[in-house]
Design an enzyme around this catalytic site. Sequence first.
Site, short mmCIF file in Angstrom:
data_model
loop_
_atom_site.label_atom_id
_atom_site.label_comp_id
_atom_site.label_asym_id
_atom_site.label_seq_id
_atom_site.Cartn_x
_atom_site.Cartn_y
_atom_site.Cartn_z
N ASP A 7 0.86 -1.19 0.00
CA ASP A 7 0.00 0.00 0.00
C ASP A 7 0.90 1.24 0.00
O ASP A 7 2.08 1.17 0.34
CB ASP A 7 -0.93 0.03 1.22
N SER A 8 0.29 2.36 -0.35
CA SER A 8 1.03 3.62 -0.31
C SER A 8 1.36 4.01 1.13
O SER A 8 2.24 4.83 1.36
CB SER A 8 0.19 4.73 -0.94
N CYS A 70 -4.08 -1.46 -2.30
CA CYS A 70 -4.20 -0.02 -2.54
C CYS A 70 -5.07 0.12 -3.78
O CYS A 70 -4.66 -0.30 -4.88
CB CYS A 70 -2.80 0.56 -2.78
N GLU A 162 -3.45 8.98 7.96
CA GLU A 162 -1.98 8.81 8.07
C GLU A 162 -1.42 9.68 9.19
O GLU A 162 -0.50 9.30 9.89
CB GLU A 162 -1.29 9.15 6.74
N CYS A 194 -11.10 2.27 -0.78
CA CYS A 194 -9.76 2.69 -0.35
C CYS A 194 -9.47 1.90 0.91
O CYS A 194 -10.33 1.82 1.81
CB CYS A 194 -9.73 4.19 -0.07
N HIS A 196 -7.72 2.50 3.37
CA HIS A 196 -7.68 3.26 4.62
C HIS A 196 -9.07 3.36 5.25
O HIS A 196 -9.20 3.57 6.46
CB HIS A 196 -7.18 4.69 4.38
N1 DGL Z 1 -5.02 2.91 0.70
C1 DGL Z 1 -4.90 3.56 -0.60
C2 DGL Z 1 -6.08 3.14 -1.46
O1 DGL Z 1 -6.64 2.09 -1.21
C3 DGL Z 1 -4.71 5.03 -0.35
C4 DGL Z 1 -4.23 5.75 -1.52
C5 DGL Z 1 -3.48 7.04 -1.27
O2 DGL Z 1 -2.32 6.97 -0.89
O3 DGL Z 1 -4.06 8.10 -1.53
O4 DGL Z 1 -6.45 3.80 -2.40
#
Ligand code: DGL
Length: 270
Positions: A7-8, A70, A162, A194, A196
Amino acid sequence: MAVGIFDSGLGGLTVLDAATQALPDVSFVYFGDHAHNPYGVRDADDIYRLTTAAVQRLFDAGCDLVILACNTASAAALRRMQEIWVPRDKRVLGVFVPMIEALTERQWGDNSPPREVAVKHVALFATPATVSSRAFQRELAFRAIGVDVEAQACGGVVDAIEDGDLILAEALVRSHVDALKRKMPEPQAAVLGCTHYPLMEDVFQVALGKDVAVYSQPKLVSASLSDYLNRHPNMLGSGKESMFLTTGDPRKVSDQATRFLRRKIEFRAA
Ligand code: DGL
């Protein structure tokens, strides 16, 4: 026996947690690209470049199978990666398809032609890059006919999570749900597109109302991963050690992750 999870940032930990519970004998290597988070405001070339670099690191750590936990990378980079970049003996899978299979009442991996499904009005909550890619609508159209999708780009939510600012994240979620409801007053289902957002699942559910079915990825992705590994046990990879890698500051990210998952997590430098 290691599977890579990318993931990012921290969001993919929601998927990792569910996958660890579903597959206790499998080792997982997690990669969070914290130095470049958030991805949701980047363009597709940038997301492709960052995602391939991260996935290569996971291949190097002994993972033959990598899950892009992600949605932004799945939406903006996965198809191009599969077409021109992923080596023949490796696999990279995204997180949209399991969720769409659940929404359209399919068995995992059922690729039969699109058909009418019970749900007709779907709200999609995702990052700006995921929404503008229209990847969700494309994958849905391969599987279902006549489903109306209204997408809401949820700017700011990933950054707030975050940063550990859950009060701001909650307020933003409520305002994004309000904005969505102005466009689609009565969604039957809502997709949290997403990784998150599962952390905010209760806030989405309360704001949407109890009659809206909320689809969240961690359990769906881990059930689909278990099914995939049963069918493809050779994709378990040579890595043996579970670990957490980050491009950010390992100490800071470990503290954030420990708060995020409410258990001790130790990241090391990627
Ligand atoms: N968890 C990422 C997703 O599912 C977040 C993406 C981001 O870094 O903006 O899209």
